[in-house]
Design a protein around this motif. Structure first.
Motif, short mmCIF file in Angstrom:
data_model
loop_
_atom_site.label_atom_id
_atom_site.label_comp_id
_atom_site.label_asym_id
_atom_site.label_seq_id
_atom_site.Cartn_x
_atom_site.Cartn_y
_atom_site.Cartn_z
N SER A 489 0.47 -0.98 -0.15
CA SER A 489 0.03 0.07 0.01
C SER A 489 0.91 1.02 0.38
N THR A 490 0.95 1.74 -0.98
CA THR A 490 1.21 3.55 -1.04
C THR A 490 0.44 4.63 0.17
N CYS A 491 1.66 5.74 0.08
CA CYS A 491 0.51 7.20 0.89
C CYS A 491 -0.71 7.12 0.21
N TYR A 492 -0.60 6.85 -1.29
CA TYR A 492 -2.36 7.08 -1.29
C TYR A 492 -2.63 6.38 -1.42
N ASP A 493 -2.58 5.36 -1.33
CA ASP A 493 -4.45 4.38 -1.15
C ASP A 493 -4.20 4.81 0.31
N LEU A 494 -3.60 5.41 0.55
CA LEU A 494 -3.45 4.98 2.39
C LEU A 494 -4.22 7.02 2.59
N GLY A 495 -4.37 7.72 1.72
CA GLY A 495 -4.69 9.53 1.41
C GLY A 495 -3.75 9.60 2.50
N GLN A 496 -2.57 9.41 2.34
CA GLN A 496 -0.99 10.26 3.01
C GLN A 496 -0.47 11.54 2.34
N GLU A 497 -0.91 11.37 1.39
CA GLU A 497 0.28 11.33 0.34
C GLU A 497 0.71 13.11 0.77
N GLY A 503 7.91 13.75 3.85
CA GLY A 503 8.48 12.64 4.27
C GLY A 503 8.06 12.05 5.53
N GLN A 504 6.85 11.77 5.74
CA GLN A 504 6.62 11.79 7.21
C GLN A 504 5.25 10.64 6.86
N PHE A 505 5.53 10.27 5.36
CA PHE A 505 4.35 8.57 5.54
C PHE A 505 4.97 7.51 6.58
N GLU A 506 3.58 7.39 7.41
CA GLU A 506 4.12 6.45 8.51
C GLU A 506 3.84 4.96 8.26
N ASN A 507 3.32 4.87 7.17
CA ASN A 507 3.57 2.54 6.66
C ASN A 507 4.79 2.39 6.72
N GLN A 508 4.94 1.05 5.30
CA GLN A 508 6.04 0.93 5.06
C GLN A 508 5.50 0.28 3.50
N THR A 509 6.77 0.24 2.49
CA THR A 509 6.27 -0.03 0.64
C THR A 509 7.50 -1.27 1.44
N HIS A 510 7.71 -1.78 -0.22
CA HIS A 510 8.49 -3.10 0.16
C HIS A 510 8.64 -2.94 -1.41
N LEU A 511 10.53 -3.26 -1.76
CA LEU A 511 10.65 -2.68 -2.91
C LEU A 511 10.81 -4.17 -3.60
N ASN A 512 10.27 -3.73 -5.28
CA ASN A 512 11.09 -5.55 -6.03
C ASN A 512 12.39 -5.77 -6.51
N LEU A 513 12.56 -7.11 -5.92
CA LEU A 513 14.22 -6.29 -4.92
C LEU A 513 14.42 -8.10 -6.74
N SER A 514 13.61 -8.39 -7.09
CA SER A 514 13.51 -9.23 -8.39
C SER A 514 13.59 -7.92 -10.13
N LEU A 515 13.31 -7.49 -9.32
CA LEU A 515 12.74 -6.16 -10.90
C LEU A 515 14.16 -5.78 -10.39
N LEU A 516 14.57 -4.76 -9.68
CA LEU A 516 15.32 -3.79 -9.62
C LEU A 516 16.35 -4.35 -10.29
N GLN A 517 17.15 -6.21 -9.75
CA GLN A 517 17.94 -6.59 -9.90
C GLN A 517 17.94 -6.96 -12.15
N ARG A 518 16.96 -6.89 -11.60
CA ARG A 518 16.35 -7.50 -13.66
C ARG A 518 17.26 -6.25 -14.04
N VAL A 519 16.59 -5.06 -13.87
CA VAL A 519 16.25 -3.66 -14.30
C VAL A 519 18.06 -3.15 -14.68
N LEU A 520 19.13 -3.84 -13.65
CA LEU A 520 19.93 -3.19 -13.36
C LEU A 520 21.03 -3.84 -14.71
N GLU A 521 20.73 -5.54 -14.71
CA GLU A 521 21.23 -5.98 -16.07
C GLU A 521 21.43 -5.70 -16.94
#
Ligand code: SF4
Ligand code: SF4
Length: 525
Positions: A489-497, A503-521
């Motif tokens: 969930s992004t801050c937009y989903d939660l109405g906290q944009e 810089g005060q969004f209180e939830n945590q998102t997760h990076l898509n590591l596998s996609l990031l790795q492949r983009v860098l490759e």
């Protein structure tokens, strides 16, 4: 006075009362057809809905705009308007007004912008008779001190116009936010803190809920003065009732509500999203990877198109054509030259850019990216393949553990508790620095600093709504890159944009590591 009054034209007043969404939409089509055949005089209709109802704009896909499960659970009816624009939530107290008139009527301006203004100002004048300070706000809203109380829009058929508007009477904003997937890219105004603060209704303005009869009387006064006409009550006759009954099943059917603009399966499509002055344009394309021929294309969004079939015609022209920039440009340019569609705030260049951005994702498939994954990749300034050997990886603070000491600081000890540490390690393996972005201003100054220091490109991670909203900022700064969507969930989903902006969004998102790795490759390959 009496003499002048006798010269005044009389329009039909048609109050169709409280009806279902399907019936109201069927009536829109019926009355527009009757007007096109000159079988009815100029008509002003009032309408209300028997259930809370979500109405998507004619060019929108229900799946993209509506939280279906929530609406089904709460008995919220879903239907599709004949007119363009964005999805609307109607409570049972909201009131709609509509005008059916010939395009050649001397009171009807020929320019679309002037038509919007004339109708909007007439409705605003009507609302002012209730004691609120309503004003027309271009392009198509009526506002009271910056807050929207009414949206308007129209469509046309064989020389007849249907122009319609809403009046929010006792509005449930929370229910609207739950029922609709708000296109967060629209939340451009930085000074306005949230969706809730952008709308108002008569009850909030007046401290009481005026009766439907009072609102109708005031609107009639506004329209009567603006067009120099009087109104005579003329309900549906038995022939019209019969024609309405014949139309009702189609307007209740999935074929109309869902399939007129049915999303293509995400697994097999290439997509893009572009915010133009006239609205959000979403492109979905199914194409043959080998021949690069467009098998199917869907152009959806909250824009208005006159005539409304223009978008369908353009899709037909693009179908089976070669997905190469020169062909796309030629097809769109000749379509605009031949058919002269009017799509306020959307130019041929916007459509060309949006389609080309979806099409260029085909180049990613031979590099091991699945179609579904390409929905989560966004280009900044250059085509994906042109971002070569990016030197930095930009990561959003919202992906850090909430209780991490580095959450609001630059840096990371790579303790293994969140994806930011893993991403930093991946970046290092490509000889890249990783930088955490703490807020919007930090992003802007970081990108500018990198550009000044000679960095040629970057890879970053952020959510899609952030990209949609800040794309012009990325382009203005001018550093090319590739952005990878975050998960959860992004801050937009939660109405906290607004919190996120600072810089005060209180939830945590997760990076898509596998996609990031492949983009860098891919970018370093
Ligand atoms: S990996 Fe880095 S950002 Fe994440 S919790 Fe550990 S120190 Fe904090
Ligand atoms: S806008 Fe919100 S969710 Fe999106 S990247 Fe920024 S802080 Fe994270």
């Amino acid at each position: 006075m009496g003499y002048t009054k006798n010269l005044m034209e009389t329009w039909r007043l048609l109050d169709t009362g409280i009806r279902s969404g399907a019936e109201n939409m069927a009536l829109d089509e019926l009355l527009l057809e009757l007007k096109a055949q000159e079988k009815i005089p100029p008509t002003l209709r009032f309408l209300q809905f028997s259930n809370p109802t979500v109405l998507v704009g004619h060019h929108q896909s229900v799946e993209e705009e509506v939280r279906l499960d929530y609406c089904r659970m709460k008995g919220i009816e879903i239907n599709r308007r004949l007119t363009g624009g964005g999805a609307l939530y109607w409570g049972q107290r909201e009131l709609g007004w509509e005008i059916y008139i010939s395009k050649t009527d001397p009171r009807i301006p020929s320019r679309i912008e002037d038509l919007y203004r004339k109708m909007g100002e007439a409705a605003a004048a009507g609302l002012r008779h209730l004691g609120v300070r309503a004003h027309f706000r271009p392009r198509n809203d009526i506002e009271i001190q910056g807050r929207k109380i009414s949206g308007t829009g129209g469509t046309e058929l064989s020389g007849a116009i249907l122009f319609q508007g809403t009046v929010l009477v006792d509005f449930d904003v929370d229910e609207m936010l739950r029922a609709l997937r708000i296109p967060t890219e629209k939340l451009q105004d930085k000074e306005i803190e949230s969706v809730k603060e952008r709308v108002t209704c008569l009850k909030w303005e007046l401290g009481r809920t005026p009766s439907p009869a009072q609102i109708k009387k005031s609107l009639l006064k506004g329209f009567g003065e603006a067009f120099g006409v009087t109104f005579s009550d003329l309900p549906l006759n038995s022939e019209e009732e019969g024609m309405l009954a014949a139309k009702r099943p189609f307007f209740s059917s999935d074929d109309y509500i869902f399939k007129v603009r049915e999303s293509l399966p995400r697994r097999k499509t290439l997509t893009s999203i572009l915010k133009a002055p006239g609205g959000l344009v979403r492109i979905s394309i199914a194409m043959d990877a080998k021949t690069k021929v467009i098998n199917q294309i869907l152009i959806t969004g909250d824009f208005f198109a006159y005539p409304k079939r223009a978008i369908f015609d353009l899709e037909s022209l693009l179908k089976n054509s070669k997905a190469v920039p020169s062909d796309i440009e030629r097809t769109i340019q000749s379509f605009f030259a031949d058919q002269k569609p009017r799509i306020p705030g959307i130019k041929e260049g916007h459509l060309i850019q949006a389609i080309e951005e979806a099409v260029q994702k085909i180049d990613l498939l031979p590099h091991g990216f699945a179609e579904e994954e390409t929905h989560h990749l966004f280009p900044v300034l250059k085509r994906f393949g042109e971002v070569k050997k990016p030197q930095v990886l930009l990561l959003p603070y919202c992906a850090k553990e909430i209780d991490c000491a580095y959450r609001s600081l630059q840096g990371c000890e790579e303790c293994g508790r969140c994806s930011v540490g893993d991403a930093a390690q991946i970046a290092r393996s490509f000889g890249m620095d990783s930088i955490t972005i703490q807020n919007y201003e930090d992003l802007e100054s970081t990108l500018q600093g990198l550009k000044r220091s000679g960095v040629q490109g970057f890879v970053g991670s952020c959510c899609e709504p952030f990209y949609g909203k800040h794309r012009p900022d990325f382009e203005r700064i001018g550093l090319p890159g590739i952005l990878v969507d975050v998960e959860s969930s992004t801050c937009y989903d939660l109405g906290q944009e607004e919190k996120a902006f600072k810089g005060q969004f209180e939830n945590q998102t997760h990076l898509n590591l596998s996609l990031l790795q492949r983009v860098l490759e891919y970018a370093h390959g």
